[in-house]
Design a protein around this motif. Structure first.
Motif, PDB file in Angstrom:
ATOM      1  N   ASP A  74       0.715  68.998  76.977  1.00  0.00           N
ATOM      2  CA  ASP A  74       0.415  68.610  78.508  1.00  0.00           C
ATOM      3  C   ASP A  74       0.252  66.867  78.515  1.00  0.00           C
ATOM      4  N   ASN A  75       1.027  65.951  78.828  1.00  0.00           N
ATOM      5  CA  ASN A  75       0.938  64.387  78.518  1.00  0.00           C
ATOM      6  C   ASN A  75       0.407  64.321  79.844  1.00  0.00           C
ATOM      7  N   THR A  76       0.285  64.670  80.848  1.00  0.00           N
ATOM      8  CA  THR A  76      -0.423  64.230  81.939  1.00  0.00           C
ATOM      9  C   THR A  76      -1.906  65.132  81.869  1.00  0.00           C
ATOM     10  N   LYS A  77      -2.639  65.415  80.665  1.00  0.00           N
ATOM     11  CA  LYS A  77      -2.939  65.944  80.488  1.00  0.00           C
ATOM     12  C   LYS A  77      -4.388  65.888  79.059  1.00  0.00           C
ATOM     13  N   ASN A  78      -3.516  64.669  78.916  1.00  0.00           N
ATOM     14  CA  ASN A  78      -3.864  64.243  77.281  1.00  0.00           C
ATOM     15  C   ASN A  78      -4.383  65.226  76.504  1.00  0.00           C
ATOM     16  N   THR A  79      -3.569  65.817  76.805  1.00  0.00           N
ATOM     17  CA  THR A  79      -4.004  67.606  75.339  1.00  0.00           C
ATOM     18  C   THR A  79      -2.990  68.257  74.416  1.00  0.00           C
ATOM     19  N   VAL A  80      -3.333  68.369  74.029  1.00  0.00           N
ATOM     20  CA  VAL A  80      -2.222  69.185  73.100  1.00  0.00           C
ATOM     21  C   VAL A  80      -3.025  70.793  73.065  1.00  0.00           C
ATOM     22  N   TYR A  81      -1.953  72.147  72.868  1.00  0.00           N
ATOM     23  CA  TYR A  81      -2.695  73.218  73.160  1.00  0.00           C
ATOM     24  C   TYR A  81      -1.895  73.852  71.124  1.00  0.00           C
ATOM     25  N   LEU A  82      -3.136  74.299  70.481  1.00  0.00           N
ATOM     26  CA  LEU A  82      -3.154  75.410  69.873  1.00  0.00           C
ATOM     27  C   LEU A  82      -3.239  77.376  69.982  1.00  0.00           C
ATOM     28  N   GLN A  83      -1.652  77.660  70.861  1.00  0.00           N
ATOM     29  CA  GLN A  83      -1.318  78.882  70.738  1.00  0.00           C
ATOM     30  C   GLN A  83      -1.855  79.846  69.576  1.00  0.00           C
ATOM     31  N   MET A  84      -2.388  80.828  69.226  1.00  0.00           N
ATOM     32  CA  MET A  84      -2.797  81.770  68.471  1.00  0.00           C
ATOM     33  C   MET A  84      -3.100  82.798  68.531  1.00  0.00           C
ATOM     34  N   ASN A  85      -1.875  83.689  68.421  1.00  0.00           N
ATOM     35  CA  ASN A  85      -1.464  84.881  67.997  1.00  0.00           C
ATOM     36  C   ASN A  85      -1.451  85.980  66.988  1.00  0.00           C
ATOM     37  N   SER A  86      -1.692  87.190  67.084  1.00  0.00           N
ATOM     38  CA  SER A  86      -1.425  88.301  65.979  1.00  0.00           C
ATOM     39  C   SER A  86      -2.803  87.370  64.371  1.00  0.00           C
TER      40      SER A  86
END
Length: 115
Positions: free
Chosen positions: A72-84
């Motif tokens: 989200d470039n408006t929040k200066n944030t990168v995410y990593l969704q980890m499933n299984s």
């Protein structure tokens, strides 16, 4: 440059976690971002990459189909969704940016997958 990860924890096999990394000190939207991980006694391993406008993503074979990187470039944030999640995903996860030819890392967040 500062990178601050959060969201790690203890989760059972098959469970999910979402990691976040808040960046500051550079123009976030101009740079690709990456997630790496390092398990005890092992070398650091690249996990995923996302392009600066999120048009493209790449994943290590070991996580493909289970993990999703986003930003989200408006929040200066990168995410990593980890499933299984699997026990072999246990590691310290860190985000990374290559800024002006230098690699910068956060302090990391511990992910432990265990029953």
């Amino acid at each position: 440059v500062q990178l601050v990860e959060s969201g790690g924890g203890l989760v059972q096999p098959g469970g999910s976690l979402k990691l976040s990394c808040v960046a500051s000190g550079f123009t976030f939207s101009n740079y690709d971002m990456r997630w790496f991980r390092q398990a005890p006694g092992k070398e650091r391993e690249w996990v995923a990459r996302i392009s600066r406008a999120a048009y493209s993503t790449d994943y290590a074979d070991s996580v493909k189909g289970r993990f999703t990187i986003s930003r989200d470039n408006t929040k200066n944030t990168v995410y990593l969704q980890m499933n299984s999640l699997k026990p072999e995903d246990t590691a310290v996860y860190s985000c990374n940016v290559r800024y002006l030819a230098f690699d910068y890392w956060g302090q990391g967040t511990q992910v432990t997958v265990s029953s």
